[in-house]
Design an enzyme around this catalytic site. Structure first.
Site, PDB file in Angstrom:
ATOM      1  N   SER A   1       0.837  -1.202   0.000  1.00  0.00           N
ATOM      2  CA  SER A   1       0.000   0.000   0.000  1.00  0.00           C
ATOM      3  C   SER A   1       0.867   1.246   0.000  1.00  0.00           C
ATOM      4  O   SER A   1       1.962   1.255   0.586  1.00  0.00           O
ATOM      5  CB  SER A   1      -0.861  -0.008   1.264  1.00  0.00           C
ATOM      6  OG  SER A   1      -1.441   1.258   1.470  1.00  0.00           O
TER       7      SER A   1
ATOM      8  N   TYR B   1      -2.245  -0.882  10.775  1.00  0.00           N
ATOM      9  CA  TYR B   1      -2.475  -1.502   9.463  1.00  0.00           C
ATOM     10  C   TYR B   1      -1.333  -1.168   8.507  1.00  0.00           C
ATOM     11  O   TYR B   1      -0.746  -2.052   7.874  1.00  0.00           O
ATOM     12  CB  TYR B   1      -3.818  -1.027   8.858  1.00  0.00           C
ATOM     13  CG  TYR B   1      -3.841  -1.173   7.363  1.00  0.00           C
ATOM     14  CD1 TYR B   1      -4.002  -2.422   6.785  1.00  0.00           C
ATOM     15  CD2 TYR B   1      -3.629  -0.070   6.523  1.00  0.00           C
ATOM     16  CE1 TYR B   1      -3.973  -2.573   5.405  1.00  0.00           C
ATOM     17  CE2 TYR B   1      -3.595  -0.211   5.149  1.00  0.00           C
ATOM     18  CZ  TYR B   1      -3.761  -1.466   4.594  1.00  0.00           C
ATOM     19  OH  TYR B   1      -3.712  -1.600   3.239  1.00  0.00           O
TER      20      TYR B   1
ATOM     21  N   LYS C   1       1.949  -3.501   6.603  1.00  0.00           N
ATOM     22  CA  LYS C   1       2.383  -3.534   5.190  1.00  0.00           C
ATOM     23  C   LYS C   1       3.889  -3.257   5.086  1.00  0.00           C
ATOM     24  O   LYS C   1       4.607  -3.931   4.333  1.00  0.00           O
ATOM     25  CB  LYS C   1       1.583  -2.531   4.361  1.00  0.00           C
ATOM     26  CG  LYS C   1       0.107  -2.873   4.208  1.00  0.00           C
ATOM     27  CD  LYS C   1      -0.117  -4.135   3.397  1.00  0.00           C
ATOM     28  CE  LYS C   1      -1.583  -4.470   3.205  1.00  0.00           C
ATOM     29  NZ  LYS C   1      -1.795  -5.798   2.594  1.00  0.00           N
TER      30      LYS C   1
END
Ligand code: UDP
Length: 341
Positions: free
Chosen positions: A124, A152, A156
């Site tokens: 991302s 979150y 990544k």
């Protein structure tokens, strides 16, 4: 090619499965259906006339992952499985780290044991954290991991690092990290699309639900950013362009790890999205400006030159196309994949 899609039943995965089947690849999906349903893949089979091998398993559970993948035959993995709600990750950080990291570690071990060397990872743009204010388009040379505002996003960035470290120890591994900007839209048939559980966190699905009358109005998170009209600017990429980016990555793998931005290179403000959606739907989108959302950037726009050059891939669809396709999905499926009524 025989391609394993982890998390393949979700929004991105269903579109990637469709593009792979249309190309004539074999698709195997492993999913735990914690945030997806098999219905999307059934529709992909209908649209393409192909068939998908479906395996239900939670990859974060080591024994379950090994049992599920032991006897499967595949040459490449597109790893999309993971928890992805930013706000939830702030409230439940250990669950996010445990799920996203363990599933990836298990998958990498299983790949190595089976000598499956090809990996495309769903990363991302959030790994760029909070870039310097004078950077207007992000390229892959930007620093990673600095100023990420939620767990979150850190999962990544950590997974990118894990894959790089594993590749150091296993030089035959061919890995690509795809840094998505903002995926939007749907397959133009309106048969598959994004089906968020509960109140959508992301802009376009929220706007879609306002347009269809399921929500009263959009809250615009801040209008005092240093952008074209004061609202946040993002690089919205049509999910079909994004899906094609995965296939391009798969066909350009070579030993090593390479990161690529998947974005259009163009920024659009929240109000531009609202206007584009109004034009596509013919509906008015009522909105009110509220306080900025914690952790939001003013702008995040890709420099996609590296993917354009190395993967021979570029976006071909516009924001207007994405709004049109999102609207087709929304009006045909007002309750997502859940049965109507
Ligand atoms: N946004 C908004 N209202 C919403 C959801 C999002 O104004 O209900 C804004 C948000 O502040 C950002 C843009 O829309 O500027 C895209 O937000 P989204 O959550 O879709 O993506 P991300 O913030 O992860 O880039």
């Amino acid at each position: 090619m025989r391609v394993l899609l982890t998390g393949g039943a979700g929004y991105i995965g269903s579109h990637v499965a469709l593009v792979l089947l249309e190309r004539g690849d074999d698709v195997i999906v492993v999913d735990d259906f914690s945030n997806s349903s098999p219905e999307g893949l059934r529709r992909v089979e209908k649209l393409t006339g192909g068939s998908i091998e479906l395996v239900e398993a939670d990859l974060a559970d080591r024994a379950a992952a090994e049992a599920a993948l032991a006897d499967l035959d595949f040459e490449a993995v597109i790893h999309l499985a993971g928890l992805k709600a930013v706000g939830e990750s702030v409230a439940q950080p250990s669950r996010y780290f445990r799920t996203n990291l363990n599933s990836t570690l298990n998958l990498l071990d299983i790949m190595r044991a089976k000598d499956v060397r090809k990996l495309v990872f769903s990363s991302s743009a959030t790994v760029y954290g909070t870039p310097d204010a004078d950077v207007d388009r992000l390229d892959e040379s930007q620093p990673i991991g600095i100023g990420i505002t939620n767990p979150y996003g850190r999962t990544k960035a950590f997974i990118e690092q894990i894959i790089a470290d594993v590749q150091q120890a296993w030089p035959e591994l061919e890995a690509v990290l795809l840094r998505y900007f903002n995926p939007v839209g749907a397959h133009p048939s309106g048969e598959i699309g994004e089906d968020p559980a509960g109140i959508p966190n992301n802009l376009m699905p929220f706007v879609a639900q306002v347009a269809v009358g399921r929500r009263e109005k959009l809250s615009v998170f801040g209008d005092q950013y240093p952008t074209v009209d004061g609202t946040g600017v993002r690089d919205y990429i049509h999910v079909m362009d994004l899906a094609e980016g995965h296939v391009a990555a798969l066909t350009h793998l070579s030993p090593g790890v390479e990161a690529y931005n998947l974005g259009s290179g163009e920024g659009h403000s929240v109000l531009e999205v609202v206007r584009a959606y109004e034009a596509a739907s013919g509906r008015e989108i009522p909105f009110e400006v509220v306080a900025p959302r914690a952790g939001d950037l003013a702008a995040s726009v890709a420099d996609p030159a590296k993917a354009n050059a190395d993967l021979d891939w570029r976006t071909t669809r516009t924001l207007g196309d994405a709004c049109r396709d999102s609207w087709a999905w929304q009006t045909k499926n007002p309750n997502g994949f859940a049965p109507v009524g």
